[in-house]
Scaffold this motif. Structure first.
Motif, PDB file in Angstrom:
ATOM      1  N   TYR A   6       0.865  -1.178   0.000  1.00  7.12           N
ATOM      2  CA  TYR A   6       0.000   0.000   0.000  1.00  7.12           C
ATOM      3  C   TYR A   6       0.899   1.225   0.000  1.00  7.12           C
ATOM      4  N   PHE A   7       0.786   2.046  -1.031  1.00 13.62           N
ATOM      5  CA  PHE A   7       1.567   3.271  -1.109  1.00 13.62           C
ATOM      6  C   PHE A   7       0.690   4.434  -0.694  1.00 13.62           C
ATOM      7  N   CYS A   8       1.147   5.189   0.299  1.00  8.92           N
ATOM      8  CA  CYS A   8       0.453   6.400   0.749  1.00  8.92           C
ATOM      9  C   CYS A   8       1.161   7.594   0.129  1.00  8.92           C
ATOM     10  N   GLY A   9       0.409   8.490  -0.435  1.00  8.93           N
ATOM     11  CA  GLY A   9       0.971   9.721  -0.973  1.00  8.93           C
ATOM     12  C   GLY A   9      -0.080  10.803  -1.000  1.00  8.93           C
ATOM     13  N   SER A  10       0.373  12.018  -1.030  1.00  7.80           N
ATOM     14  CA  SER A  10      -0.528  13.161  -0.976  1.00  7.80           C
ATOM     15  C   SER A  10      -1.395  13.263  -2.233  1.00  7.80           C
ATOM     16  N   ILE A  11      -2.668  13.510  -2.018  1.00  3.85           N
ATOM     17  CA  ILE A  11      -3.584  13.833  -3.121  1.00  3.85           C
ATOM     18  C   ILE A  11      -4.157  15.220  -2.837  1.00  3.85           C
ATOM     19  N   ARG A  12      -5.016  15.332  -1.861  1.00  7.03           N
ATOM     20  CA  ARG A  12      -5.627  16.624  -1.557  1.00  7.03           C
ATOM     21  C   ARG A  12      -4.653  17.584  -0.886  1.00  7.03           C
ATOM     22  N   GLY A  13      -3.593  17.056  -0.278  1.00  5.61           N
ATOM     23  CA  GLY A  13      -2.578  17.896   0.349  1.00  5.61           C
ATOM     24  C   GLY A  13      -1.670  18.570  -0.676  1.00  5.61           C
ATOM     25  N   GLY A  14      -1.780  18.164  -1.930  1.00  2.37           N
ATOM     26  CA  GLY A  14      -0.970  18.749  -2.997  1.00  2.37           C
ATOM     27  C   GLY A  14      -0.356  17.672  -3.866  1.00  2.37           C
ATOM     28  N   ARG A  15      -0.300  17.924  -5.145  1.00  3.06           N
ATOM     29  CA  ARG A  15       0.187  16.940  -6.116  1.00  3.06           C
ATOM     30  C   ARG A  15       1.555  17.332  -6.688  1.00  3.06           C
ATOM     31  N   GLN A  16       2.294  18.201  -5.989  1.00  6.78           N
ATOM     32  CA  GLN A  16       3.564  18.694  -6.500  1.00  6.78           C
ATOM     33  C   GLN A  16       4.580  17.585  -6.755  1.00  6.78           C
ATOM     34  N   ASP A  17       4.505  16.495  -6.011  1.00  5.55           N
ATOM     35  CA  ASP A  17       5.501  15.429  -6.118  1.00  5.55           C
ATOM     36  C   ASP A  17       4.950  14.164  -6.768  1.00  5.55           C
ATOM     37  N   TYR A  86      -2.911   9.946   8.715  1.00  9.91           N
ATOM     38  CA  TYR A  86      -3.976   9.073   9.220  1.00  9.91           C
ATOM     39  C   TYR A  86      -3.697   7.611   8.854  1.00  9.91           C
ATOM     40  N   GLU A  87      -3.311   7.386   7.605  1.00 12.26           N
ATOM     41  CA  GLU A  87      -3.030   6.018   7.157  1.00 12.26           C
ATOM     42  C   GLU A  87      -1.836   5.425   7.905  1.00 12.26           C
ATOM     43  N   ILE A  88      -0.820   6.217   8.139  1.00 19.27           N
ATOM     44  CA  ILE A  88       0.338   5.750   8.907  1.00 19.27           C
ATOM     45  C   ILE A  88      -0.105   5.370  10.321  1.00 19.27           C
ATOM     46  N   GLY A  89      -0.937   6.205  10.933  1.00 23.07           N
ATOM     47  CA  GLY A  89      -1.443   5.909  12.271  1.00 23.07           C
ATOM     48  C   GLY A  89      -2.230   4.613  12.320  1.00 23.07           C
ATOM     49  N   ARG A  90      -3.065   4.386  11.324  1.00 26.33           N
ATOM     50  CA  ARG A  90      -3.829   3.128  11.258  1.00 26.33           C
ATOM     51  C   ARG A  90      -2.894   1.937  11.119  1.00 26.33           C
ATOM     52  N   ALA A  91      -1.860   2.081  10.287  1.00 25.15           N
ATOM     53  CA  ALA A  91      -0.901   0.994  10.085  1.00 25.15           C
ATOM     54  C   ALA A  91      -0.098   0.722  11.357  1.00 25.15           C
ATOM     55  N   VAL A  92       0.277   1.776  12.075  1.00 24.57           N
ATOM     56  CA  VAL A  92       0.994   1.612  13.349  1.00 24.57           C
ATOM     57  C   VAL A  92       0.114   0.839  14.334  1.00 24.57           C
ATOM     58  N   ALA A  93      -1.156   1.198  14.397  1.00 23.18           N
ATOM     59  CA  ALA A  93      -2.074   0.538  15.314  1.00 23.18           C
ATOM     60  C   ALA A  93      -2.211  -0.948  15.011  1.00 23.18           C
ATOM     61  N   LYS A  94      -2.002  -1.345  13.760  1.00 28.38           N
ATOM     62  CA  LYS A  94      -2.098  -2.749  13.365  1.00 28.38           C
ATOM     63  C   LYS A  94      -0.746  -3.449  13.365  1.00 28.38           C
ATOM     64  N   ASN A  95       0.303  -2.744  13.798  1.00 24.39           N
ATOM     65  CA  ASN A  95       1.658  -3.289  13.812  1.00 24.39           C
ATOM     66  C   ASN A  95       2.128  -3.725  12.426  1.00 24.39           C
ATOM     67  N   GLN A  96       1.700  -2.981  11.394  1.00 19.42           N
ATOM     68  CA  GLN A  96       2.155  -3.282  10.038  1.00 19.42           C
ATOM     69  C   GLN A  96       3.551  -2.705   9.816  1.00 19.42           C
ATOM     70  N   LYS A  97       4.270  -3.300   8.886  1.00 19.23           N
ATOM     71  CA  LYS A  97       5.586  -2.793   8.512  1.00 19.23           C
ATOM     72  C   LYS A  97       5.397  -1.533   7.669  1.00 19.23           C
ATOM     73  N   ILE A  98       6.110  -0.456   8.037  1.00 17.12           N
ATOM     74  CA  ILE A  98       5.951   0.838   7.371  1.00 17.12           C
ATOM     75  C   ILE A  98       7.316   1.403   7.027  1.00 17.12           C
ATOM     76  N   LEU A  99       7.431   1.893   5.802  1.00 18.16           N
ATOM     77  CA  LEU A  99       8.623   2.616   5.370  1.00 18.16           C
ATOM     78  C   LEU A  99       8.173   4.007   4.958  1.00 18.16           C
ATOM     79  N   CYS A 100       8.711   5.042   5.619  1.00 20.13           N
ATOM     80  CA  CYS A 100       8.387   6.426   5.267  1.00 20.13           C
ATOM     81  C   CYS A 100       9.541   7.010   4.467  1.00 20.13           C
ATOM     82  N   LEU A 101       9.213   7.609   3.344  1.00 25.47           N
ATOM     83  CA  LEU A 101      10.212   8.206   2.465  1.00 25.47           C
ATOM     84  C   LEU A 101      10.088   9.720   2.502  1.00 25.47           C
ATOM     85  N   PHE A 102      11.192  10.379   2.876  1.00 27.00           N
ATOM     86  CA  PHE A 102      11.224  11.839   3.002  1.00 27.00           C
ATOM     87  C   PHE A 102      12.478  12.375   2.328  1.00 27.00           C
ATOM     88  N   ARG A 103      12.345  13.480   1.656  1.00 30.11           N
ATOM     89  CA  ARG A 103      13.484  14.131   0.992  1.00 30.11           C
ATOM     90  C   ARG A 103      14.083  15.132   1.973  1.00 30.11           C
TER      91      ARG A 103
END
Length: 114
Positions: A6-17, A86-103
């Motif tokens: 599952y890839f999380c990325g901004s839609i309504r927060g902005g599509r610049q990237d 929000y999606e990251i928080g839901r994934a944390v609550a389920k103990n899912q593996k998460i990789l966050c990518l930041f520049r």
């Protein structure tokens, strides 16, 4: 078969990237099925899928279903987004593996909560 990603990325927060999201999604597809690959679609506007699907409730339900089914969550946290947080928080609550990518050269400062 590979991973369910599952890839999380901004839609309504902005599509610049969106171009970066598209490249990330294409790389992730080498490892499994990306059930949210529409996020990398440059034709998807900030309003999201409202014109295509029955609206916000549908989007919420579909995304939470995909999130639940995923083995791995990859979150593009380059652009601030309430939905991604929000999606990251839901994934944390389920103990899912998460990789966050930041520049690191971003004009934004990444939240300490991430």
């Amino acid at each position: 078969m590979g991973l369910g990603i599952y890839f999380c990325g901004s839609i309504r927060g902005g599509r610049q990237d969106v171009d970066i999201s598209c490249r990330i999604i294409n790389e992730l597809k080498k490892f499994g099925r990306v059930n949210s690959e529409h996020i990398g679609n440059p034709d998807l506007v900030e309003k999201g899928e409202d014109g295509v699907k029955p609206g916000d409730k549908y989007i919420n339900n579909q995304d939470l279903k995909w999130l639940q089914e995923a083995n791995v969550i990859v979150a593009g946290v380059i652009q601030p987004s309430l939905g991604v947080g929000y999606e990251i928080g839901r994934a944390v609550a389920k103990n899912q593996k998460i990789l966050c990518l930041f520049r690191s050269s971003s004009k934004y400062v990444l939240s300490a909560m991430i």
